[in-house]
Enzyme design. Structure first.
Site, PDB file in Angstrom:
ATOM      1  N   GLY A   7      -6.959  39.809  34.711  1.00 54.59           N
ATOM      2  CA  GLY A   7      -8.182  38.851  34.408  1.00 54.59           C
ATOM      3  C   GLY A   7      -9.379  39.549  34.893  1.00 54.59           C
ATOM      4  O   GLY A   7      -9.289  40.301  35.962  1.00 54.59           O
TER       5      GLY A   7
ATOM      6  N   VAL B 177      -1.967  55.699  66.716  1.00 53.59           N
ATOM      7  CA  VAL B 177      -1.386  56.763  65.930  1.00 53.59           C
ATOM      8  C   VAL B 177      -2.478  57.593  65.371  1.00 53.59           C
ATOM      9  O   VAL B 177      -3.705  57.014  64.811  1.00 53.59           O
ATOM     10  CB  VAL B 177      -0.582  56.074  64.687  1.00 53.59           C
ATOM     11  CG1 VAL B 177      -0.215  57.006  63.837  1.00 53.59           C
ATOM     12  CG2 VAL B 177       0.459  55.248  65.479  1.00 53.59           C
TER      13      VAL B 177
ATOM     14  N   ASP C  32      -6.185  34.831  50.476  1.00 48.90           N
ATOM     15  CA  ASP C  32      -6.292  36.099  51.183  1.00 48.90           C
ATOM     16  C   ASP C  32      -7.611  36.821  50.804  1.00 48.90           C
ATOM     17  O   ASP C  32      -7.920  37.511  51.440  1.00 48.90           O
ATOM     18  CB  ASP C  32      -5.137  36.851  51.023  1.00 48.90           C
ATOM     19  CG  ASP C  32      -3.975  36.528  51.625  1.00 48.90           C
ATOM     20  OD1 ASP C  32      -4.182  35.576  52.396  1.00 48.90           O
ATOM     21  OD2 ASP C  32      -2.901  37.411  51.903  1.00 48.90           O
TER      22      ASP C  32
ATOM     23  N   HIS D  30      17.263  12.977  71.149  1.00 46.69           N
ATOM     24  CA  HIS D  30      17.944  13.674  72.065  1.00 46.69           C
ATOM     25  C   HIS D  30      19.661  14.148  71.619  1.00 46.69           C
ATOM     26  O   HIS D  30      20.042  13.173  70.960  1.00 46.69           O
ATOM     27  CB  HIS D  30      18.248  12.915  73.326  1.00 46.69           C
ATOM     28  CG  HIS D  30      19.247  13.674  74.346  1.00 46.69           C
ATOM     29  ND1 HIS D  30      18.902  14.893  75.211  1.00 46.69           N
ATOM     30  CD2 HIS D  30      20.456  13.423  74.692  1.00 46.69           C
ATOM     31  CE1 HIS D  30      19.896  15.125  75.783  1.00 46.69           C
ATOM     32  NE2 HIS D  30      21.039  14.525  75.746  1.00 46.69           N
TER      33      HIS D  30
HETATM   34  C1  LIG Z   1       6.007  40.739  54.158  1.00 47.06           C
HETATM   35  C2  LIG Z   1       5.181  39.509  54.179  1.00 47.06           C
HETATM   36  C3  LIG Z   1       5.689  38.431  55.014  1.00 47.06           C
HETATM   37  C4  LIG Z   1       4.582  37.235  54.630  1.00 47.06           C
HETATM   38  N1  LIG Z   1       5.119  35.968  55.492  1.00 47.06           N
HETATM   39  C5  LIG Z   1       4.321  34.975  55.411  1.00 47.06           C
HETATM   40  C6  LIG Z   1       4.921  33.728  55.986  1.00 47.06           C
HETATM   41  O1  LIG Z   1       5.953  33.592  56.359  1.00 47.06           O
HETATM   42  N2  LIG Z   1       4.121  32.817  55.907  1.00 47.06           N
HETATM   43  C7  LIG Z   1       2.785  32.658  55.484  1.00 47.06           C
HETATM   44  O2  LIG Z   1       2.021  31.766  55.678  1.00 47.06           O
HETATM   45  N3  LIG Z   1       2.292  33.874  54.842  1.00 47.06           N
HETATM   46  C8  LIG Z   1       3.012  35.113  54.916  1.00 47.06           C
HETATM   47  N4  LIG Z   1       2.632  36.120  54.330  1.00 47.06           N
HETATM   48  C9  LIG Z   1       1.080  36.071  53.481  1.00 47.06           C
HETATM   49  C10 LIG Z   1       1.176  35.418  52.385  1.00 47.06           C
HETATM   50  O3  LIG Z   1       2.209  36.079  51.374  1.00 47.06           O
HETATM   51  C11 LIG Z   1      -0.401  35.431  51.824  1.00 47.06           C
HETATM   52  O4  LIG Z   1      -1.224  34.912  52.746  1.00 47.06           O
HETATM   53  C12 LIG Z   1      -0.415  34.625  50.419  1.00 47.06           C
HETATM   54  O5  LIG Z   1       0.487  35.119  49.496  1.00 47.06           O
HETATM   55  C13 LIG Z   1      -1.858  34.599  49.837  1.00 47.06           C
HETATM   56  O6  LIG Z   1      -1.825  33.781  48.888  1.00 47.06           O
HETATM   57  P1  LIG Z   1      -2.827  34.244  47.744  1.00 47.06           P
HETATM   58  O7  LIG Z   1      -2.733  33.004  46.745  1.00 47.06           O
HETATM   59  O8  LIG Z   1      -4.367  34.364  48.268  1.00 47.06           O
HETATM   60  O9  LIG Z   1      -2.767  35.487  47.138  1.00 47.06           O
HETATM   61  P2  LIG Z   1      -1.294  36.184  46.691  1.00 47.06           P
HETATM   62  O10 LIG Z   1      -0.084  35.634  47.050  1.00 47.06           O
HETATM   63  O11 LIG Z   1      -1.646  37.602  47.152  1.00 47.06           O
HETATM   64  O12 LIG Z   1      -1.425  36.360  45.076  1.00 47.06           O
HETATM   65  C14 LIG Z   1      -2.402  36.982  44.262  1.00 47.06           C
HETATM   66  C15 LIG Z   1      -1.977  37.390  43.100  1.00 47.06           C
HETATM   67  O13 LIG Z   1      -2.945  37.669  42.312  1.00 47.06           O
HETATM   68  C16 LIG Z   1      -2.509  38.620  40.986  1.00 47.06           C
HETATM   69  N5  LIG Z   1      -3.881  39.305  40.742  1.00 47.06           N
HETATM   70  C17 LIG Z   1      -4.609  39.980  41.384  1.00 47.06           C
HETATM   71  N6  LIG Z   1      -5.716  40.510  40.856  1.00 47.06           N
HETATM   72  C18 LIG Z   1      -5.562  40.113  39.569  1.00 47.06           C
HETATM   73  C19 LIG Z   1      -5.867  40.265  38.354  1.00 47.06           C
HETATM   74  N7  LIG Z   1      -7.165  40.655  38.245  1.00 47.06           N
HETATM   75  N8  LIG Z   1      -5.794  39.581  37.307  1.00 47.06           N
HETATM   76  C20 LIG Z   1      -4.672  38.793  37.225  1.00 47.06           C
HETATM   77  N9  LIG Z   1      -3.713  38.739  38.544  1.00 47.06           N
HETATM   78  C21 LIG Z   1      -4.390  39.475  39.454  1.00 47.06           C
HETATM   79  C22 LIG Z   1      -1.744  39.309  41.976  1.00 47.06           C
HETATM   80  O14 LIG Z   1      -0.741  40.066  41.157  1.00 47.06           O
HETATM   81  C23 LIG Z   1      -1.016  38.256  42.908  1.00 47.06           C
HETATM   82  O15 LIG Z   1       0.324  37.720  42.196  1.00 47.06           O
HETATM   83  C24 LIG Z   1       3.371  37.178  54.170  1.00 47.06           C
HETATM   84  C25 LIG Z   1       2.895  38.408  53.536  1.00 47.06           C
HETATM   85  C26 LIG Z   1       3.882  39.542  53.641  1.00 47.06           C
HETATM   86  C27 LIG Z   1       3.309  40.828  52.906  1.00 47.06           C
END
Ligand SMILES: Cc1cc2nc3c(=O)[nH]c(=O)nc-3n(C[C@H](O)[C@H](O)[C@H](O)COP(=O)(O)OP(=O)(O)OC[C@H]3O[C@@H](n4cnc5c(N)ncnc54)[C@H](O)[C@@H]3O)c2cc1C
Length: 468
Positions: free
Chosen positions: A116, A239, A314, A446
């Protein structure tokens, strides 16, 4: 051209929750996702797969190291089938992503598979994965495009030997020696997975502590416990190069005295944080402005400088956490419906899913000191609990910080078994502005780990913990 009340770009926990809430509130809703599976980072390559591997590796470690303490004897060698372990993780991911698709269909949300981008403030172009393009009209747009792993400018992530969390979730072999750059949540969780499976794990961290940002007492205790588990730590190390030579990875860093130190391993996990992701959105076409750090600029209502465009998760300021993104998704949907929702960012809990788990909400001691707020502390060790001794999970503690004058709970910091679940009690208490005495007077079943919360509250109220 199809018209929508709201279109959401990105289907992570921010985007898909926003979509469901918009649909619940009667808006005609579309969601655009560039990958073929919904759920974003969290479901595909984040929270869910990492927890699946943490659980599997924990079972293995228990079988190898702890079953015999419980009188369980397994004849013969206990082996890891990594392919099967990774396969199970993928099944969990697939089921969870399919669950999001089910929710989209149930709520009659139109799903577009493609990238998008803004044509202007009310029109979005979709470059579909089948090669076609479509433009839709949206009265309001929510940007929920999430984040990607960040790196250091001199590191070449080849995705084979020098990897990010995404590759670490699907390795084909157990590393002999995994070097983890960055002692934050993701590095420690995935480091612990491979440590349990038999790898040597060395963490190289720039700061003088791990999990920076959490209360110092938690960093210290987690460091102590992980060292006991034979994870090696090199704190205050900067690093400066990462190179590969065949199957070998060489990481060179300066220690705090400026002396050069070299680490050699077969894999290097670069986990130095994540960066907001806005590539390809064509924000300029709608006139949307960004902050210097790459996040999309929003006001307290998560509205960008363009009135009908919002951004969540995020890709905007604040903790990069799935539950924070979800709350923001709900909030924007309710704002669009004319409601007046509110998020208390101070009460978004932070969790590390190592074992012992680490969880916290509210202010740290460091933050209270800096703000000049007078506080009192109540701390209770897990080892004093009957429940902890029964399960042999005796590491850790619960620490409660309360206002010195009013006794209001200002921060709760925990490390121990199941504290990721336990922290919900602290969030609830703080949402209702409980005092430490309030918590101390509530009955806690408990024997449970939750008794440590009550005991820490007793200690904070009047230094009168019962079982120590
Ligand atoms: C290894 C790992 C472990 C984690 N563990 C945790 C945890 O235990 N608990 C926790 O709270 N958080 C955790 N996180 C963080 C968590 O995954 C993120 O904070 C969360 O997914 C953010 O959600 P979001 O909806 O902002 O974005 P995202 O989940 O990043 O989703 C964004 C989506 O937008 C899509 N997108 C981007 N640009 C476009 C475009 N132009 N058109 C169409 N689609 C698009 C992407 O493909 C993606 O699917 C972890 C992250 C990682 C990497």
């Amino acid at each position: 051209m199809t018209q929508y009340d709201v279109a959401i770009i990105g289907s992570g926990p921010g985007g898909y929750v926003a979509a469901i809430r918009c649909a619940q509130l009667g808006m005609k809703t579309a969601i655009i996702e560039k990958y073929s599976t919904l759920g974003g980072t969290c479901l595909n390559v984040g929270c869910i797969p990492s927890k699946a591997l943490l659980d599997s590796s924990h079972h293995y470690e228990d079988a190898v190291k702890h079953f015999s303490d419980h009188g369980i004897e397994i004849p013969g060698e206990i082996k890891v089938n990594l392919e099967k372990m990774i396969g199970r993780k993928q099944t969990v991911v697939d089921q969870t992503c399919a669950g999001v698709k089910f929710l989209m269909d149930k709520n009659k949300i139109e799903v577009y598979e493609g990238v998008g981008s803004f044509k202007d403030a009310t029109h979005l172009n979709i470059a579909k994965n089948d090669g076609s393009t479509e433009t839709i009209e949206a009265k309001n747009t929510i940007i929920a495009t999430g984040s990607k792993p960040s790196s250091l400018p001199f590191i070449n992530i080849d995705k084979k030997r020098v990897i990010t969390s995404t590759e670490a979730l699907k390795l084909k072999e157990i590393p002999k020696h995994l070097i983890v750059i960055g002692g934050g949540v993701i590095g420690l969780e995935l480091g612990q997975v491979y440590k349990r499976l038999g790898a040597d794990v060395t963490v190289v961290e720039f700061m003088d502590r791990i999990v920076p940002g959490m209360d110092g007492a938690l960093s210290k205790e987690l460091l102590k416990v992980l060292k006991k588990q034979k994870v090696k730590f090199n704190l205050s190390h900067k690093v400066k190069s990462v190179t590969t030579n065949g199957d070998e990875v060489v990481v060179v860093a300066d220690d705090k005295k400026g002396q050069e130190v070299t680490f050699k391993g077969d894999y290097c996990l670069v986990s130095v944080g994540r960066r907001p992701y806005t590539d390809g959105l064509n924000l300029e076409a709608a006139g949307i402005t960004m902050e210097k750090n790459g996040t999309i600029a929003v006001n307290d209502h998560l509205q960008t400088n363009v009135a009908n465009v919002y951004a969540i998760g995020d890709v905007v300021r604040g903790a990069m956490l799935a539950h924070k993104a979800e709350e923001e998704g709900t909030m924007v949907a309710e704002i669009l419906a004319g409601q007046k929702p509110h998020i208390d960012y101070n009460l978004i809990p932070g969790v590390v899913y190592t074992w012992p788990e680490v969880a916290a909400v509210g202010k740290t001691e460091e933050e209270l000191k800096e703000a000049g707020i007078e506080y009192k502390t109540g701390q209770f060790p897990m080892r004093a609990l009957g429940r902890a001794r029964a399960s042999m999970d005796i590491d850790g503690f619960v620490k409660i910080l309360a206002d010195k004058t009013t006794d209001e709970v200002l921060g709760v910091h925990m490390i121990g078994a199941r504290v990721a679940d336990l922290i919900a009690e602290a969030v609830t208490a703080m949402e209702f502005r409980a005092s430490a005495e309030d918590i101390s007077r509530m009955s806690h079943a408990h024997p449970t780990y939750a008794e440590a919360v009550k005991e820490a509250a007793l200690a904070a109220t009047a230094d009168r913990a019962l079982h120590i």
